[in-house]
Design an enzyme around this catalytic site. Sequence first.
Site, PDB file in Angstrom:
ATOM      1  N   GLY A  36       0.920  -1.226   0.115  1.00 58.91           N
ATOM      2  CA  GLY A  36       0.020   0.126   0.158  1.00 58.91           C
ATOM      3  C   GLY A  36       0.794   1.197   0.176  1.00 58.91           C
ATOM      4  O   GLY A  36       0.640   2.332  -0.781  1.00 58.91           O
ATOM      5  N   HIS A  37       1.720   1.387   0.798  1.00 58.19           N
ATOM      6  CA  HIS A  37       2.803   2.389   0.988  1.00 58.19           C
ATOM      7  C   HIS A  37       3.432   2.524  -0.229  1.00 58.19           C
ATOM      8  O   HIS A  37       3.793   3.506  -1.003  1.00 58.19           O
ATOM      9  CB  HIS A  37       3.693   2.061   2.075  1.00 58.19           C
ATOM     10  N   SER A 185      -2.598  -3.241   5.643  1.00 54.63           N
ATOM     11  CA  SER A 185      -2.181  -2.224   6.751  1.00 54.63           C
ATOM     12  C   SER A 185      -1.125  -3.071   7.573  1.00 54.63           C
ATOM     13  O   SER A 185      -0.905  -4.163   7.722  1.00 54.63           O
ATOM     14  CB  SER A 185      -3.492  -2.381   7.764  1.00 54.63           C
TER      15      SER A 185
END
Length: 288
Positions: A36-37, A185
């Site tokens: 995600g990052h 996450s």
Amino acid sequence: MKVVNTIADLRAQVKEWKAEGLTVGLCPTMGYLHEGHASLMDASVAACDRTVASVFVNPIQFGPTEDLATYPRDFDHDCKLLEEHGVDLVFHPEDSEMYADDFCTFVDINTLSDTLCGASRPIHFRGVCTVITKLFNAVNPDKAFFGKKDAQQLAIIRRMTRDLNFDVEIVGCPIVREADGLAKSSRNTYLSPEERKAALILSRTIRLGQDIAGGCERSSAKLLAAMRANLATEPLADVEYVEVVDGLSMQPVEQYKDGDLVAMAVRIGTTRLIDNFTVGDPAIDVAL
Ligand code: PAF
């Protein structure tokens, strides 16, 4: 890739780039990076000449009973990922570099932070707005990149940027999911194997919500009732909220429209997970 720990070194490098006429993208993170990052880094590298990533677990956005002490950290792994994704500069300050002992100036935002996550995390968005303001002042980026998983955070940062006249374009990047649908996450790492399975109730409920919202139903009460009933089928899920809010004001709406946000926070065991979708957003594709 260069790593700096002080605001002075960060400013000096950015100043050099700006003097050469280069554009700078900023990707603020708290580390323990995942795909995600990485998608934020990729978006920045594609859009800007130079990319700065910050890795800083910001203490002032955690409440007294939250997971600041146990928040996962692995700076070596973070650097490897950042380098692989073409980041030019990593800013990795100590707490004392960001907050002097007598630090007492905060950036707060009204109303948008009263609902959803802000309702149960009263100082959270004040901490986020303060650290992002400090990063914007230190880097003066042309663009800054944030994930849509933290949709309320994104709306708040957009509003803060407008209200305080920061000269930066805020770019929202789509939620990145595991193959089975769970939104990526750093906190997924807290889940036991049994909880990891149970956590799929979030993305499954998002999918259900999308299906309903994709039809002609426009009543928030009906949409939420169906989503809550679905969440109730998972014994390990403890629902903190499921809400439909206006996409800009973050206030609840009775009838939803395109652009409104359907968001949830659910505890699986002791791990608090969030997920969301934007009504009418064609970029959504949650796996079942
Ligand atoms: O989303 C996060 O990781 C954090 O809230 C942020 C934006 C890096 C501020 O500390």
